[in-house]
Design an enzyme around this catalytic site. Structure first.
Site, short mmCIF file in Angstrom:
data_model
loop_
_atom_site.label_atom_id
_atom_site.label_comp_id
_atom_site.label_asym_id
_atom_site.label_seq_id
_atom_site.Cartn_x
_atom_site.Cartn_y
_atom_site.Cartn_z
CG HIS A 267 -8.43 7.14 5.72
ND1 HIS A 267 -8.79 7.82 7.01
CD2 HIS A 267 -8.02 5.98 6.18
CE1 HIS A 267 -8.72 7.01 7.85
NE2 HIS A 267 -8.23 5.90 7.64
CG ASP B 156 -7.11 4.00 3.03
OD1 ASP B 156 -8.07 4.61 2.81
OD2 ASP B 156 -7.04 3.45 3.84
CD GLU C 53 -10.74 1.62 6.98
OE1 GLU C 53 -9.88 0.93 6.42
OE2 GLU C 53 -10.37 2.67 7.70
NE ARG D 25 -2.14 1.98 3.71
CZ ARG D 25 -2.66 2.66 4.49
NH1 ARG D 25 -4.01 2.56 4.64
NH2 ARG D 25 -2.18 3.44 5.13
CE1 TYR E 273 -5.10 6.02 7.73
CE2 TYR E 273 -4.81 6.26 5.26
CZ TYR E 273 -5.12 5.63 6.55
OH TYR E 273 -5.05 4.20 6.72
CD1 TRP F 15 -7.47 12.30 9.93
CD2 TRP F 15 -8.18 10.28 10.42
NE1 TRP F 15 -6.40 11.62 10.14
CE2 TRP F 15 -6.87 10.38 10.22
CE3 TRP F 15 -8.61 9.08 10.67
CZ2 TRP F 15 -6.03 9.21 10.71
CZ3 TRP F 15 -8.07 8.01 11.00
CH2 TRP F 15 -6.64 7.82 10.93
CD GLU G 129 -4.80 -2.69 6.66
OE1 GLU G 129 -6.06 -2.97 7.12
OE2 GLU G 129 -4.42 -1.65 6.53
NE ARG H 32 -9.25 -2.14 3.46
CZ ARG H 32 -8.38 -2.33 4.40
NH1 ARG H 32 -8.19 -3.89 4.78
NH2 ARG H 32 -7.96 -1.54 5.28
CD GLU I 292 -8.49 0.81 2.50
OE1 GLU I 292 -7.56 0.56 2.29
OE2 GLU I 292 -8.95 1.10 3.89
C1 GCO Z 1 -6.61 0.75 7.30
C2 GCO Z 1 -7.39 2.11 7.90
C3 GCO Z 1 -6.82 2.44 9.15
C4 GCO Z 1 -7.78 3.21 9.92
C5 GCO Z 1 -7.70 2.92 11.29
C6 GCO Z 1 -8.58 3.59 12.17
O1 GCO Z 1 -6.83 1.00 5.86
O2 GCO Z 1 -5.68 0.18 7.63
O3 GCO Z 1 -7.93 3.21 7.10
O4 GCO Z 1 -5.60 3.06 8.87
O5 GCO Z 1 -7.32 4.52 9.81
O6 GCO Z 1 -7.97 1.48 11.45
O7 GCO Z 1 -8.73 3.11 13.55
MG MG Z 2 -8.46 1.95 5.20
#
Ligand code: GCO
Ligand code: MG
Length: 435
Positions: A244, A242, A294, A173, A185, A435, A371, A315, A268
């Protein structure tokens, strides 16, 4: 009528769990403890013990909101577990899910996940089998893992990618800094050659830290990063990214298009996940594969995404979607639509949650990728695991159950500390952003 009532009372009395779903249990759940530890970051673990002395572990960690799950378990779940048959995983799942009346939500589902995972651990130990055998057995020799590589600029990103390739990773990643912005992030401290990736967004603090964001600057920068990575590392390395949850459907569609030449394994969380319909716009505009989920906690969060084939990868975390039982059902539904798994495995999933994900990875046919962010040394001392990482593949090991042990004495030396995920504000004017 009287006779019927009498039989009913006898039956209830005969079953210590107070319900009628078959034979009396050989053993019952005698104890359930909610354990909190913080070896560098906070983890919540549920340990269930049967009257035969068999123990099972479940991961109940909800990053930044840990104590809400502790309270939910302690006040509303543990009292209901005592006396139940530990072998009745599905019945207990339904009892906690339907029985709450208030369905779904991350707190409830994290609690149910912990119970479910602990009961699968117990069933494995009772039968002497690793959990993946109980799920149908292995359908592959190991689970392809992807690492997190990052850098504030290209040279440090390249060092991070090289470090992970040297460790044996076969999928990466890629996250980078964005010119003009500070901490964003996914970007950890810049690694030196041979140094381990270190990124923990949930900082120990009583209020969340603030980061800044600018979608236009990000959209301008990212394609050039992937072009440079492809030039340096070639075309056969699977690359992931990602976003995010930060983009509008139109911005996400444009990012997907601009990344098409670099053939990503997936993009992602390109849009905020709660609006499933938003993915129609993205999907109709780009062939870049999409992964999402997620922050989801039930199959209903995926209904449109799966039936309309708007995503390629699920995810979700096994710890937030109802445990092994909940996530297995989502994956069986996804399989009909050729959608694969890409289970959540950052360091805020404890080694217990990671092990549970690996057992499922090994057993399901529609596995995609896993992951693997790698826990810190203190975390792996508190949670001793049997999983292995070799040639880019993870394997949960063959110990009965999940294969994770919890060191109470050591865990007790790491006290809970408040920690929050950051919040994000637009660099332009301070508007709060995802975020
Ligand atoms: C990922 C996720 C994490 C989240 C985290 C928040 O793809 O692994 O985006 O990095 O930000 O799990 O608690
Ligand atoms: Mg993520």
């Amino acid at each position: 009528m009287q006779l019927y009532s009498l039989c009913f009372i006898l039956d209830r009395a005969g079953s210590s769990s107070g319900h009628r779903t078959g034979r009396d249990p050989v053993s019952i759940i005698e104890r359930a403890e909610v354990l909190v530890t913080s070896p560098g970051r906070n983890f919540v673990t549920l340990r269930i013990t049967t009257s035969d002395g068999v123990t099972g572990l479940g991961d109940a960690t909800l990053n930044g909101r840990e104590l809400s799950v502790v309270a939910y378990l302690q006040e509303h779940v543990v009292p209901l577990l005592i006396g139940r048959d530990p072998q009745k995983i599905e019945d207990t799942w339904q009892y906690l899910y339907r029985g709450a009346y208030w369905r779904r939500g991350p707190v409830t589902m994290a609690a149910i996940s912990a119970v479910d995972i602990a009961l699968w651990d117990i069933k494995g130990k009772i039968t002497g089998q690793p959990v993946y055998q109980l799920l149908g057995g292995a359908t592959r020799v190991g689970a392809l893992a992807y690492a997190h590589a990052s850098g504030s600029d290209l040279p440090s990103l390249f060092t991070s990618i090289r470090n992970h390739l040297d460790q044996g990773f076969r999928a990466i990643r890629v996250q980078t800094g964005v010119p003009g912005l500070g901490q964003v992030y996914g970007v950890g401290t810049n690694q030196k050659v041979g140094e381990k990736y270190d990124y923990e967004p949930a900082k120990r603090s009583t209020v969340p830290l603030e980061e800044e964001w600018d979608s236009a600057a990000y959209l301008q920068h990212i394609p050039a990063v992937f072009e440079a990575v492809r030039e340096e590392f070639g075309w056969s390395l699977p690359l992931l990214h990602d976003a995010h949850h930060r983009l509008t459907p139109n911005e996400a569609a444009s990012l997907g298009k601009s990344l098409e030449p670099y053939r990503l394994f997936w993009l992602e969380d390109c849009t905020p996940a709660e609006n499933q319909e938003a993915l129609r716009r993205v999907r109709s505009q780009t062939t870049t594969p999409l992964a999402i989920g997620e922050v989801f906690n039930s199959v209903f969060d995926y209904q449109t995404l799966i039936t309309e084939q708007l995503i390629d990868y699920v995810r979700s975390a096994v710890t937030h979607t109802g445990g092994i039982s909940g996530l297995k059902k989502i994956m069986d539904f996804a399989a009909i639509y050729q959608i694969k798994s890409g289970f959540h495995g950052p360091t805020d999933i404890s080694p217990v949650g990671q092990a549970a994900a690996l057992h499922l990875d090994l057993a399901i046919h529609n596995f995609g990728i896993q992951e693997y962010m790698q826990h810190s040394a203190p975390t792996l001392e508190v949670f001793q695991t049997s999983y292995t990482f070799e040639n880019g593949l993870l394997h949960p090991g063959d110990n009965p159950g999940l294969g994770v042990e919890y060191d109470d004495a050591l865990a007790g030396t790491f006290e809970y500390q408040p920690a929050y995920l950051p919040v994000n504000r637009l660099a332009l004017d301070g508007t709060l952003h995802d975020w």
